[in-house]
Design a protein around this motif. Structure first.
Motif, PDB file in Angstrom:
ATOM      1  N   SER A 401       0.849  -1.188   0.000  1.00  0.00           N
ATOM      2  CA  SER A 401       0.000   0.000   0.000  1.00  0.00           C
ATOM      3  C   SER A 401       0.889   1.243   0.000  1.00  0.00           C
ATOM      4  N   LEU A 402       0.293   2.355  -0.418  1.00  0.00           N
ATOM      5  CA  LEU A 402       1.063   3.602  -0.506  1.00  0.00           C
ATOM      6  C   LEU A 402       1.356   4.134   0.895  1.00  0.00           C
ATOM      7  N   THR A 403       2.605   4.545   1.100  1.00  0.00           N
ATOM      8  CA  THR A 403       2.956   5.128   2.402  1.00  0.00           C
ATOM      9  C   THR A 403       3.741   6.424   2.177  1.00  0.00           C
ATOM     10  N   PRO A 404       3.036   7.498   1.785  1.00  0.00           N
ATOM     11  CA  PRO A 404       3.731   8.769   1.555  1.00  0.00           C
ATOM     12  C   PRO A 404       4.551   9.159   2.785  1.00  0.00           C
ATOM     13  N   ASP A 405       5.730   9.711   2.544  1.00  0.00           N
ATOM     14  CA  ASP A 405       6.623  10.074   3.640  1.00  0.00           C
ATOM     15  C   ASP A 405       6.503  11.590   3.888  1.00  0.00           C
ATOM     16  N   PRO A 406       5.867  11.995   5.008  1.00  0.00           N
ATOM     17  CA  PRO A 406       5.665  13.431   5.230  1.00  0.00           C
ATOM     18  C   PRO A 406       6.983  14.188   5.414  1.00  0.00           C
ATOM     19  N   TRP A 407       8.061  13.465   5.724  1.00  0.00           N
ATOM     20  CA  TRP A 407       9.354  14.120   5.986  1.00  0.00           C
ATOM     21  C   TRP A 407      10.252  14.165   4.760  1.00  0.00           C
ATOM     22  N   ARG A 408       9.737  13.745   3.612  1.00  0.00           N
ATOM     23  CA  ARG A 408      10.627  13.595   2.462  1.00  0.00           C
ATOM     24  C   ARG A 408      11.304  14.907   2.070  1.00  0.00           C
ATOM     25  N   GLY A 409      10.556  16.008   2.138  1.00  0.00           N
ATOM     26  CA  GLY A 409      11.142  17.298   1.751  1.00  0.00           C
ATOM     27  C   GLY A 409      12.253  17.698   2.710  1.00  0.00           C
ATOM     28  N   VAL A 410      12.007  17.497   3.986  1.00  0.00           N
ATOM     29  CA  VAL A 410      12.999  17.867   5.003  1.00  0.00           C
ATOM     30  C   VAL A 410      14.242  16.991   4.853  1.00  0.00           C
ATOM     31  N   LYS A 411      14.009  15.685   4.647  1.00  0.00           N
ATOM     32  CA  LYS A 411      15.147  14.767   4.535  1.00  0.00           C
ATOM     33  C   LYS A 411      15.998  15.099   3.306  1.00  0.00           C
ATOM     34  N   SER A 412      15.301  15.421   2.203  1.00  0.00           N
ATOM     35  CA  SER A 412      16.015  15.773   0.974  1.00  0.00           C
ATOM     36  C   SER A 412      16.901  17.001   1.184  1.00  0.00           C
ATOM     37  N   ALA A 413      16.314  18.002   1.832  1.00  0.00           N
ATOM     38  CA  ALA A 413      17.064  19.239   2.087  1.00  0.00           C
ATOM     39  C   ALA A 413      18.246  18.941   3.004  1.00  0.00           C
ATOM     40  N   PHE A 414      18.027  18.029   3.951  1.00  0.00           N
ATOM     41  CA  PHE A 414      19.103  17.670   4.881  1.00  0.00           C
ATOM     42  C   PHE A 414      20.271  17.006   4.130  1.00  0.00           C
ATOM     43  N   TYR A 415      19.941  16.094   3.201  1.00  0.00           N
ATOM     44  CA  TYR A 415      21.008  15.445   2.418  1.00  0.00           C
ATOM     45  C   TYR A 415      21.814  16.494   1.659  1.00  0.00           C
ATOM     46  N   HIS A 416      21.081  17.441   1.043  1.00  0.00           N
ATOM     47  CA  HIS A 416      21.717  18.447   0.201  1.00  0.00           C
ATOM     48  C   HIS A 416      22.645  19.332   1.038  1.00  0.00           C
ATOM     49  N   VAL A 417      22.086  19.869   2.124  1.00  0.00           N
ATOM     50  CA  VAL A 417      22.859  20.804   2.952  1.00  0.00           C
ATOM     51  C   VAL A 417      23.927  20.045   3.747  1.00  0.00           C
ATOM     52  N   GLY A 418      23.563  18.864   4.265  1.00  0.00           N
ATOM     53  CA  GLY A 418      24.501  18.078   5.077  1.00  0.00           C
ATOM     54  C   GLY A 418      25.733  17.687   4.271  1.00  0.00           C
ATOM     55  N   ALA A 419      25.523  17.243   3.026  1.00  0.00           N
ATOM     56  CA  ALA A 419      26.653  16.820   2.199  1.00  0.00           C
ATOM     57  C   ALA A 419      27.551  18.018   1.889  1.00  0.00           C
ATOM     58  N   GLN A 420      26.923  19.154   1.641  1.00  0.00           N
ATOM     59  CA  GLN A 420      27.710  20.361   1.337  1.00  0.00           C
ATOM     60  C   GLN A 420      28.565  20.739   2.549  1.00  0.00           C
ATOM     61  N   ALA A 421      27.952  20.673   3.736  1.00  0.00           N
ATOM     62  CA  ALA A 421      28.681  21.016   4.962  1.00  0.00           C
ATOM     63  C   ALA A 421      29.826  20.030   5.174  1.00  0.00           C
ATOM     64  N   LYS A 422      29.557  18.746   4.976  1.00  0.00           N
ATOM     65  CA  LYS A 422      30.590  17.722   5.178  1.00  0.00           C
ATOM     66  C   LYS A 422      31.746  17.956   4.203  1.00  0.00           C
ATOM     67  N   HIS A 423      31.434  18.230   2.956  1.00  0.00           N
ATOM     68  CA  HIS A 423      32.491  18.415   1.967  1.00  0.00           C
ATOM     69  C   HIS A 423      33.262  19.711   2.202  1.00  0.00           C
ATOM     70  N   PHE A 424      32.602  20.686   2.809  1.00  0.00           N
ATOM     71  CA  PHE A 424      33.274  21.945   3.131  1.00  0.00           C
ATOM     72  C   PHE A 424      34.225  21.748   4.327  1.00  0.00           C
ATOM     73  N   ILE A 425      33.690  21.120   5.387  1.00  0.00           N
ATOM     74  CA  ILE A 425      34.474  20.918   6.616  1.00  0.00           C
ATOM     75  C   ILE A 425      35.682  20.027   6.357  1.00  0.00           C
ATOM     76  N   ASP A 426      35.494  19.068   5.455  1.00  0.00           N
ATOM     77  CA  ASP A 426      36.538  18.102   5.120  1.00  0.00           C
ATOM     78  C   ASP A 426      37.866  18.775   4.732  1.00  0.00           C
ATOM     79  N   ARG A 427      37.810  20.039   4.284  1.00  0.00           N
ATOM     80  CA  ARG A 427      39.035  20.759   3.887  1.00  0.00           C
ATOM     81  C   ARG A 427      40.068  20.777   4.987  1.00  0.00           C
ATOM     82  N   ARG A 428      39.591  20.762   6.243  1.00  0.00           N
ATOM     83  CA  ARG A 428      40.529  20.962   7.351  1.00  0.00           C
ATOM     84  C   ARG A 428      41.231  19.677   7.768  1.00  0.00           C
ATOM     85  N   PHE A 429      40.825  18.527   7.210  1.00  0.00           N
ATOM     86  CA  PHE A 429      41.401  17.255   7.673  1.00  0.00           C
ATOM     87  C   PHE A 429      42.316  16.641   6.631  1.00  0.00           C
TER      88      PHE A 429
END
Ligand SMILES: Cc1cc2nc3c(=O)[nH]c(=O)nc-3n(C[C@H](O)[C@H](O)[C@H](O)COP(=O)(O)OP(=O)(O)OC[C@H]3O[C@@H](n4cnc5c(N)ncnc54)[C@H](O)[C@@H]3O)c2cc1C
Length: 429
Positions: A401-429
């Motif tokens: 059965s269909l199970t729409p995910d109400p958090w999908r937009g938030v999770k997507s934005a988190f992946y986008h911003v989180g990956a950018q932050a991780k790749h930015f911070i990574d410069r220091r290591f």
């Protein structure tokens, strides 16, 4: 339609040309209408046409516009989730069935490539899951044990062997899966399309599905340019159902969280370097939380990928991360420049497994391969072809059965911003 920045995609530069297709113009009647011209829709169309069933594919943009023309090209066996976790989610019988079907998925892909002489840089020397640190090593050891119990030809490589086979520094081990391999994905999609057309399928490009209406026991689909009337409809729009917007059956797209993934490809590397990096040309990804991947192409380009979208704000950060990562992985690589870069959308589900739905009478959808869609898309396309012609008793996966995910937009934005932050911070290591 959402505006997309045009980016130089390597696969478009090196794939053999697409078969000649046109937009739909007028009214067409077929047994089966397929919406979406990626691996799933094209595999369904090819297998239907092979059985003599009349089938039309409608693709909103061009063949391989979605994930099928943007991915890494790793033809993997099984899903990304571990075999035992998959069985725990689905139960023993259903889990075993899906694992068997998807374990044999690469064979289906490479057999189709051979049968239809698809020119797509196919190499079947396995793929490598590269372990980072002790935790990563534990993860791939679990995977090795679980797949070996099922008789799969997987092999755990210690750190020195992992270094030799990949040419890369810093991994604590690797899991070599001999069932798997690599392809040029857009070339494979175009090859499937060419084979489907040769078998009698019609393919219409620049032809978005706009509306659907039930007429007796048939569906009348309104698309850009005309109508298709069909008894059965297969929806194969996966993570691009939102981008091209107006599908009448949309609920299944709301189950998917969009995970953005980018890739950068270098100029062709000198032979001396290209022979040390992945000499047997496996494709690789790692156990990192923010995953990365690397592989070579036939022109000795090194292709590096990770999570993130190449929008104007993030591109510089991801580009610098890609450059640093390649220098760290391959300290001997020498000078290189990036000639191609592009991104795509991966459809993730809450249980990490694809979703198969009956959305209306004789309307089926499958989506959510969680980053594993080359072999699974091909397998599900064939399975749906068998399903609509009533030939397959059991689909690889039960309808849910269909199970729409109400958090999908938030999770997507988190992946986008989180990956950018991780790749930015990574410069220091
Ligand atoms: C960057 C990236 C890396 C990946 N790496 C790998 C990998 O290495 N190995 C692997 O196995 N998988 C990988 N994947 C996943 C894999 O590419 C996808 O799962 C697979 O391509 C899905 O195929 P599909 O045919 O189901 O969907 P898609 O290829 O996305 O095709 C869907 C099509 O539907 C069309 N469409 C949407 N709406 C409409 C409409 N209204 N009317 C008509 N057409 C419509 C779209 O234009 C699109 O072309 C990756 C994905 C991405 C994005």
């Amino acid at each position: 339609m959402a505006a997309e920045r045009p980016l130089p995609n390597l696969w478009h530069a090196t794939a053999p040309s697409a078969p000649d297709t046109r937009p739909l113009a007028g009214d067409v009647t077929v047994d089966v209408a397929v919406i979406g011209g990626g691996f799933t829709g094209l595999s369904a169309a090819l297998h239907l046409a092979d059985k003599g069933v009349s089938v039309a594919v409608a693709e909103a943009r061009m063949i391989g516009f979605g994930g099928s023309g943007r991915n890494v090209g790793l033809v993997n066996a099984g899903m990304w989730t571990k075999p035992n976790d998959l069985v725990a989610t689905l139960g023993k019988e259903a889990g075993d069935r899906l694992l068997t079907e998807l374990g044999n998925g690469p064979s289906l892909v490479f057999d189709l490539i051979e049968k239809h002489a698809i020119n797509c840089e196919a190499v079947r020397n396995g793929t490598l899951h590269m372990a980072i640190g002790d935790e990563g090593l534990k993860d791939i050891k679990d995977r090795e044990a679980q797949w070996k119990k099922r008789g799969a030809p997987v092999e755990l490589l210690a750190a020195p062997q992992a270094r030799t086979i990949s040419g890369a520094e810093g991994f604590s081990g690797a899991l070599l899966d001999r069932r798997a391999g690599t392809i040029q994905p857009l070339a494979y999609a175009r090859g499937l399309a060419r084979a489907a057309i040769a078998a009698g399928a019609k393919i219409y490009t620049e032809t978005p599905l706009l509306a659907a209406e039930r007429k007796g026991d048939l569906w009348k689909l309104t698309l850009g340019g005309g109508t298709i009337t069909a008894r059965n409809v297969i929806l194969a729009t996966n993570a691009y159902g939102d981008l091209v917007a107006r599908t009448p059956w949309k609920a299944h797209t709301r189950e998917l969280t969009i995970l953005p993934y980018f890739q950068f490809a270098t100029n062709p590397l000198p032979d001396s370097v290209a022979q040390t990096i992945l000499p047997e040309r496996q494709g690789c990804w790692d156990t990192g939380l923010v995953m990365t991947s690397f592989r070579m192409d036939q022109q000795n380009r090194l292709i590096f990928g990770s999570i993130g979208r190449l929008d104007a704000m993030a591109e510089g950060t991801h580009r610098a991360f890609a450059k640093r990562s390649l220098k760290k992985l391959f300290p001997y690589v020498g000078d290189f420049r990036f000639e191609y870069w592009w991104d795509g959308q991966i459809g993730m589900t809450t249980n990490n497994l694809p979703k198969l739905h009956s959305l209306a009478p004789n309307v089926v959808s499958v989506s959510g391969y969680n980053g594993r869609g080359i072999a699974p898309g091909t397998v599900f396309g064939r399975a749906l072809a068998n399903h609509v012609t009533g030939e397959a008793a059991a689909l690889p996966l039960a309808e849910s059965s269909l199970t729409p995910d109400p958090w999908r937009g938030v999770k997507s934005a988190f992946y986008h911003v989180g990956a950018q932050a991780k790749h930015f911070i990574d410069r220091r290591f």
